[in-house]
Scaffold this motif. Structure first.
Motif: not given
Length: 222
Positions: A124-130
């Motif tokens: 989830i933390i990875h997906k947000i900036p992507v």
């Protein structure tokens, strides 16, 4: 609930992109550094212990396959997985190569998610900036809102779909450890690339160093 959280991560990224419109927020490099450190720590602490039931040499092979697969995917996505989209298109058609490569990446992300680990938080933390980077790319490239929303909607569904397939298809469950090792390779490549590229001229300043240490620490105690 897991599926909803994964979907909402992309939705949050789109909302943030709308708030900044075509201008990338100055704090994006900090957020990327944090997400890279967080994902790397979660991968090492949560996923690596799961796959050590396999013979050690086989673990290494599948992890290397994951790293190689991610390098191939990035040939088509141009680095969107770690916060960069370097695609220049004259015709605003649906970017199928970008979509397919990101979809394979996102689909595989869903396979290792389970009650035995907390890798969901790292994803989830990875997906947000992507999602923010992708939404800003579409806005800056003057894509239609329909294409932008269609792309992000389908992209948001890929990781929940991957997790659903992993839970429902017995054949995939037989190779859960091998697939998890491949995903570890993908995460290792993506997270370390994020850390390397999140600093100007690839030099770490004190703020980036502190945020990376913070990402490692929070992930460890999650």
């Amino acid at each position: 609930m897991n599926y909803l959280l994964l979907f909402m991560a992309v939705a949050v990224g789109y909302v943030v992109a709308l708030a900044f419109r075509s201008k990338q927020p100055k704090q994006m490099s900090i957020f990327l550094a944090f997400s890279g450190a967080f994902l790397l720590s979660m991968t090492i602490n949560e996923l690596l212990p799961e796959v050590f039931e396999m013979p050690t040499e086989r673990i290494g092979i599948f992890i290397m396959v994951g790293i190689l697969l991610q390098i191939i995917l990035e040939f088509f996505s141009k680095g969107a997985e770690h916060g960069h989209v370097h695609i220049h298109l004259t015709h605003k058609q649906f970017p199928w190569l970008l979509f397919i490569s990101l979809s394979i990446h996102a689909l595989l992300e869903g396979f290792p998610i389970s009650e035995k680990n907390d890798i969901l938080v790292g994803i989830i933390i990875h997906k947000i900036p992507v999602a923010i980077i992708l939404a800003l790319f579409f806005m800056n490239a003057k894509y239609s809102k329909a294409i932008t929303l269609s792309f992000l909607l389908l992209f948001a569904l890929m990781t929940p779909l991957g997790n659903l397939l992993a839970n429902q298809i017995s054949y995939l469950q037989q190779y859960h450890t091998e697939i998890t090792a491949v995903v570890i390779g993908i995460f290792l490549h993506v997270s370390t690339t994020i850390l390397y590229e999140s600093s100007k001229d690839h030099k770490f300043n004190m703020a980036k160093l502190l945020i990376i240490v913070l990402g490692f620490s929070i992930a460890y105690f999650v």
